[in-house]
Write an enzyme that holds these catalytic residues in place. Structure first.
Site, PDB file in Angstrom:
ATOM      1  N   HIS A  23      13.839 -14.693  13.278  1.00  0.00           N
ATOM      2  CA  HIS A  23      13.436 -14.622  14.806  1.00  0.00           C
ATOM      3  C   HIS A  23      11.919 -14.474  14.980  1.00  0.00           C
ATOM      4  CE1 HIS A  23      17.511 -12.747  15.997  1.00  0.00           C
ATOM      5  NE2 HIS A  23      17.655 -13.815  15.267  1.00  0.00           N
TER       6      HIS A  23
ATOM      7  N   CYS B 169       0.812  -1.204  -0.070  1.00  0.00           N
ATOM      8  CA  CYS B 169      -0.030   0.000   0.075  1.00  0.00           C
ATOM      9  C   CYS B 169       0.908   1.117  -0.016  1.00  0.00           C
ATOM     10  CB  CYS B 169      -1.387   0.109   1.264  1.00  0.00           C
ATOM     11  SG  CYS B 169      -0.130   0.093   3.002  1.00  0.00           S
TER      12      CYS B 169
END
Length: 154
Positions: free
Chosen positions: A98, A65
């Site tokens: 992670h 966007c």
């Protein structure tokens, strides 16, 4: 890899660019739209792509966007989705390693196509490390009630 892809009007040009690149690399794409750069509401398309990831129909999603923020907010409302608004390849890598992020969001207003290519490429090739990070991803999954669907490291 099956990848859901979507945008709003402000991210349309970047979505179309990324779509061409990913298709040329042999990925199976599910383009949820839009089909033109006419003004649309980003929640519609971000939700559709995120639900494909949350259900397991797509392994990952790429959303765009104007800022990348709106589509990230929407995607993160969907159970099982962990979206990152990545500004550079390092952020995309760390979100995969992670956090086992399964959706990357991009700024159509701030990223050049070559920058988006580098971010998406790093996002797709980076594996989840597991270990202590798996415990944390499990804790995130508990928040939205999703079953832990962390990727297998490697």
């Amino acid at each position: 890899m099956v990848i859901a892809i979507g945008s709003d009007h402000a991210g349309f040009h970047l979505k179309e660019h990324v779509k061409r690149v990913l298709a040329s690399e042999g990925h199976e794409l599910i383009d949820v739209g839009p089909e033109s750069p006419e003004s649309v509401d980003y929640p519609t398309y971000a939700e559709q792509a995120a639900r494909l990831v949350g259900s397991g129909e797509a392994a990952r999603a790429v959303l765009a966007c104007g800022s990348g923020v709106g589509v990230a907010i929407v995607a993160n409302k969907v159970s099982g989705v962990r979206a990152v608004n990545a500004h550079d390849p390092g952020e995309a890598e760390m979100a995969r390693r992670h956090n086992d992020a399964n959706t990357v969001t991009l700024s159509g207003a701030r990223l050049a196509p070559v920058e988006a290519d580098a971010i998406v490429e790093r996002f797709l090739v980076t594996a989840f490390e597991g270990g202590r990070h798996a415990r944390r991803v499990s804790q995130i999954s508990e928040l939205d009630g999703s079953a832990v669907q962390a990727s297998v490291p490697g």
